[in-house]
Scaffold this active site. Structure first.
Site, PDB file in Angstrom:
ATOM      1  N   GLU A  24      19.718 -10.714  -6.813  1.00  0.00           N
ATOM      2  CA  GLU A  24      19.861 -11.260  -5.171  1.00  0.00           C
ATOM      3  C   GLU A  24      18.537 -11.436  -4.244  1.00  0.00           C
ATOM      4  O   GLU A  24      17.506 -10.194  -5.256  1.00  0.00           O
ATOM      5  CB  GLU A  24      20.516 -10.051  -4.349  1.00  0.00           C
TER       6      GLU A  24
ATOM      7  N   LYS B   3       1.286  -1.278   0.162  1.00  0.00           N
ATOM      8  CA  LYS B   3      -0.266   0.204   0.139  1.00  0.00           C
ATOM      9  C   LYS B   3       0.411   1.258   0.152  1.00  0.00           C
ATOM     10  O   LYS B   3       0.581   2.002  -0.838  1.00  0.00           O
ATOM     11  CB  LYS B   3      -0.804  -0.008   0.783  1.00  0.00           C
TER      12      LYS B   3
ATOM     13  N   CYS C  48     -33.280 -26.459  11.767  1.00  0.00           N
ATOM     14  CA  CYS C  48     -31.715 -26.678  11.162  1.00  0.00           C
ATOM     15  C   CYS C  48     -30.354 -26.315  12.122  1.00  0.00           C
ATOM     16  O   CYS C  48     -30.766 -25.031  12.456  1.00  0.00           O
ATOM     17  CB  CYS C  48     -31.579 -25.767  10.068  1.00  0.00           C
TER      18      CYS C  48
ATOM     19  N   LYS D 290      15.757 -10.217  -1.520  1.00  0.00           N
ATOM     20  CA  LYS D 290      15.541  -8.946  -0.948  1.00  0.00           C
ATOM     21  C   LYS D 290      15.372  -9.236   0.548  1.00  0.00           C
ATOM     22  O   LYS D 290      13.981  -9.540   0.908  1.00  0.00           O
ATOM     23  CB  LYS D 290      14.574  -8.192  -1.489  1.00  0.00           C
TER      24      LYS D 290
ATOM     25  N   ASP E 280       3.948   1.856  -1.549  1.00  0.00           N
ATOM     26  CA  ASP E 280       4.714   1.726  -2.601  1.00  0.00           C
ATOM     27  C   ASP E 280       3.906   2.092  -3.248  1.00  0.00           C
ATOM     28  O   ASP E 280       4.022   3.164  -4.855  1.00  0.00           O
ATOM     29  CB  ASP E 280       4.822   0.622  -2.784  1.00  0.00           C
TER      30      ASP E 280
HETATM   31  S1  IVH Z   1      20.912  -2.599  -2.742  1.00  0.00           S
HETATM   32  C1  IVH Z   1      22.486   1.087  -4.078  1.00  0.00           C
HETATM   33  N1  IVH Z   1      20.468  -5.492  -2.220  1.00  0.00           N
HETATM   34  O1  IVH Z   1      16.494  -3.078   0.390  1.00  0.00           O
HETATM   35  C2  IVH Z   1      22.005  -0.636  -3.635  1.00  0.00           C
HETATM   36  N2  IVH Z   1      18.985  -3.713  -1.030  1.00  0.00           N
HETATM   37  O2  IVH Z   1      14.563  -1.273  -0.835  1.00  0.00           O
HETATM   38  C3  IVH Z   1      20.637  -0.403  -2.216  1.00  0.00           C
HETATM   39  N3  IVH Z   1      17.614  -5.234   0.606  1.00  0.00           N
HETATM   40  O3  IVH Z   1      17.793   0.128   1.682  1.00  0.00           O
HETATM   41  C4  IVH Z   1      20.817  -1.722  -1.983  1.00  0.00           C
HETATM   42  N4  IVH Z   1      18.030  -6.728  -0.063  1.00  0.00           N
HETATM   43  O4  IVH Z   1      18.346  -2.424   2.889  1.00  0.00           O
HETATM   44  C5  IVH Z   1      20.505  -3.975  -2.293  1.00  0.00           C
HETATM   45  N5  IVH Z   1      20.083  -7.785  -1.413  1.00  0.00           N
HETATM   46  C6  IVH Z   1      20.127  -6.151  -1.538  1.00  0.00           C
HETATM   47  C7  IVH Z   1      19.415  -6.361  -0.550  1.00  0.00           C
HETATM   48  C8  IVH Z   1      18.965  -5.238   0.131  1.00  0.00           C
HETATM   49  C9  IVH Z   1      17.760  -5.965   0.945  1.00  0.00           C
HETATM   50  C10 IVH Z   1      17.030  -3.697   1.203  1.00  0.00           C
HETATM   51  C11 IVH Z   1      18.397  -2.737   1.507  1.00  0.00           C
HETATM   52  C12 IVH Z   1      18.062  -1.122   1.039  1.00  0.00           C
HETATM   53  C13 IVH Z   1      16.472  -1.314   0.916  1.00  0.00           C
HETATM   54  C14 IVH Z   1      15.075  -0.489  -0.312  1.00  0.00           C
END
Ligand code: IVH
Length: 583
Positions: free
Chosen positions: A112, A34, A431, A114, A36
């Site tokens: 990767e 929501k 019922c 997240k 975003d």
């Molecule tokens: S790269 C300049 N890689 O997601 C690149 N972030 O929503 C910026 N995060 O603030 C981050 N896993 O805390 C990157 N594999 C990953 C990540 C990652 C989690 C988090 C990070 C960032 C947030 C953005």
């Protein structure tokens, strides 16, 4: 135009409020999805009405929120966020953008996970950890170095060779799901408040003022990138840089994948979707990064995020699943409801196996069949619902849903409502399903509020023919209850005690408890305010109800019909003799 400006201002205010709660108070007022979506709406409005742009808009800066508990320090290089999307198809647009910027067709990507935790920036000088900062506003963060010992897998001294003189290592602090569950179990046992998600624990633990705590929390750190580095000619590839970080002693995620082809990225996302619930830490999406450091520099940055990376987040509100079967249930008021049995889906920890299909119209409108692939929406704590049938699975087998002619509970003929939308079992008094649900409703929180009278005990008592309406419940005594299997002595004492005190009941709770169709708690309150005795409401006519503010035709008709039945009047009079109704 002023109107648009107001919308924009209000959106900014709302988003900033959510950011304040999230970053400072550690409370999520809305889902990531929501949040975003609001940010996206704001971005679109700002693009279309650029005269209302503002450099301090949340679309331009990372939420500048600090708790004032820690010293602030500058990151050497800004610590940016990621531009997020909710559909993997967006990766195609990203590829075109990268192609336009680099003039290269087949750029390599590093994919990767997240990880859903708290971002941390670690500064090493000559291989020794100097300080650790939270992301903060991207330019300065909170110095939480004193709490660093809570992170068990973090090198305070870098291992190996070729250690840069200065190095900022960026990554995410997180905790294992198993540790989260054990911690919450322990808190519940001690009647303490449990944590709502893993991120909350991490954020709370990192911001502790005193690092000693009775809670044994094991934090972990995963490195996903670097900030400033000197000398800065050590790496040409992001993926290889992560491998080097591993040699320095950092934990690197084993799922990181170098992708030479677009299809590998799509497959990575597919695979992660399948396994994400089995991974022992929370992830909220994947990150796709251009691998070449040289190309990253060429593509560049905005004030808020690198243009060479994107996040594809999981849509936590809309999930796809398949309808395995459809069963029919009879509700409290006799309405037949089709309920779809689903291949279970997991909405951020809440597993959904069934969803109501409501009525014939809804099934026809959406084109739902047994076997259909469907999109289920669950926003916040709202009851999940099917929003559409996904038509891409054409070769699968589907079966039409047939409505029964008889009540699935008492087998009496069902009656089709006037608008042809709903089937009703009118065998109200006999019922079993309706009897049980009416008793449950009578003693529910908004009714007489007797906590011990729940669905299991009601079911047992009705099945044994000991009770068949709420009046019978007041005749129960401890001896009768002792003869029912699996009810503890403590439970019996609680029920008889609560039953007794429930006899003092507000008039509006009493009206609600009667279970008249469409009369919820607010209508009950409204109606109760206009009558001073049971006799008065019994003898009221249709207009007496219709003249009450906010009471419409349907409610007036339902309540008038209810009191027009001599059986109901007898029932209400008997109840009012047992109860002490407060007007
Ligand atoms: S790269 C300049 N890689 O997601 C690149 N972030 O929503 C910026 N995060 O603030 C981050 N896993 O805390 C990157 N594999 C990953 C990540 C990652 C989690 C988090 C990070 C960032 C947030 C953005």
């Amino acid at each position: 135009m002023k109107y648009i400006n107001n919308i924009i201002k209000n959106l900014r205010k709302k988003i900033k409020l959510y950011e304040y709660f999230y970053h400072v108070l550690n409370i999520s007022l809305v889902s990531d999805y929501k949040y975003d979506k609001l940010l996206e709406s704001l971005l679109i409005l700002e693009k279309n009405f650029s005269n209302y742009s503002d450099n301090y808009s949340p679309t331009k800066i990372i939420g500048e929120n600090f708790s004032n508990m820690f010293k602030l320090k500058n990151h050497i290089l800004p610590m940016l966020s990621l531009e997020s999307f909710y559909k993997i198809d967006y990766f195609n647009n990203f590829c075109s953008f990268v192609k336009k910027k680099t003039n290269i067709d087949n750029v390599k990507f590093c994919c990767e996970l997240k990880i859903d935790g708290v971002a941390l920036n670690l500064l090493y000088k000559d291989g020794i950890l100097l300080h650790s900062l939270t992301r903060g506003n991207g330019y300065e963060g909170e110095d939480i170095t004193n709490n660093i010992n809570l992170i068990s897998n973090l090198p305070k001294k870098l291992l190996g060779h070729n250690i840069p003189k200065i190095l900022e290592v960026r990554g995410e602090v997180f905790i294992l799901k198993t540790d989260f569950n054990n911690l919450n179990k322990m808190l519940l046992k001690k009647f303490l408040k449990s944590f709502s998600n893993t991120r909350n624990i991490v954020s709370g633990a990192l911001r502790r003022k005193h690092s000693e705590s009775k809670l044994n929390i094991k934090l972990l750190f995963v490195a996903y990138g670097i900030g400033f580095i000197y000398p800065n000619n050590l790496f040409t590839s992001h993926y290889k840089m992560l491998k080097k970080l591993k040699n320095f002693g950092f934990y690197i995620n084993k799922y990181n994948l170098i992708c030479n082809k677009k299809i590998t990225v799509f497959n990575f996302f597919k695979k992660v979707l399948l396994i994400k619930d089995k991974i022992n830490f929370d992830i909220d999406g994947i990150v796709i990064k251009v691998d070449s450091i040289k190309l990253q520099k060429k593509i560049g940055y905005t004030n808020k995020f690198p243009k060479w990376a994107i996040a594809i987040k999981f849509d936590t509100e809309n999930l796809e699943t398949r309808i395995l079967n459809v069963r029919f249930k009879i509700g409290r008021t006799g309405i037949l409801t089709p309920v779809a049995k689903l291949h279970p889906i997991n909405f951020s920890g809440v597993v959904i196996k069934n969803v109501s299909l409501h009525n014939v119209d809804n099934i026809i409108k959406l084109g739902i069949k047994i076997g259909s692939y469907v999109l289920v929406k669950r926003s916040g704590n709202v009851i999940p619902k099917i929003v559409k049938v996904i038509s891409k699975h054409k070769k699968k087998k589907y079966k039409k849903i047939f409505f029964p002619k008889y009540c699935p509970c008492c087998k009496k003929d069902l009656v089709l409502s006037k608008n042809n939308k709903i089937y009703i079992c009118i065998n109200k008094r006999h019922c079993i399903s309706q009897i049980k649900k009416n008793i449950l409703h009578f003693f529910s929180k908004n009714g007489l509020n007797v906590r011990g009278i729940g669905p299991t005990i009601i079911s047992k008592l009705v099945d044994k023919k000991i009770i068949s309406n709420p009046l019978d419940v007041f005749k129960l005594n401890e001896n009768v209850l002792y003869n029912i299997k699996n009810i503890s002595k403590k439970c019996i004492k609680k029920i008889t005690y609560e039953l007794n005190i429930s006899k003092n009941v507000n008039f509006y709770n009493f009206i609600y408890a009667l279970g008249i169709p469409e009369i919820g708690i607010s209508a009950s309150k409204n109606i109760a305010n206009n009558f001073n005795s049971v006799e008065e409401i019994i003898s009221a006519n249709y207009d007496d109800f219709r003249n009450i503010k906010n009471i419409g035709k349907k409610i007036s008709k339902n309540i008038f019909c209810f009191f027009n039945s001599s059986n109901n009047v007898k029932y209400v009079k008997k109840l009012s003799k047992i109860l002490r109704i407060v007007f």
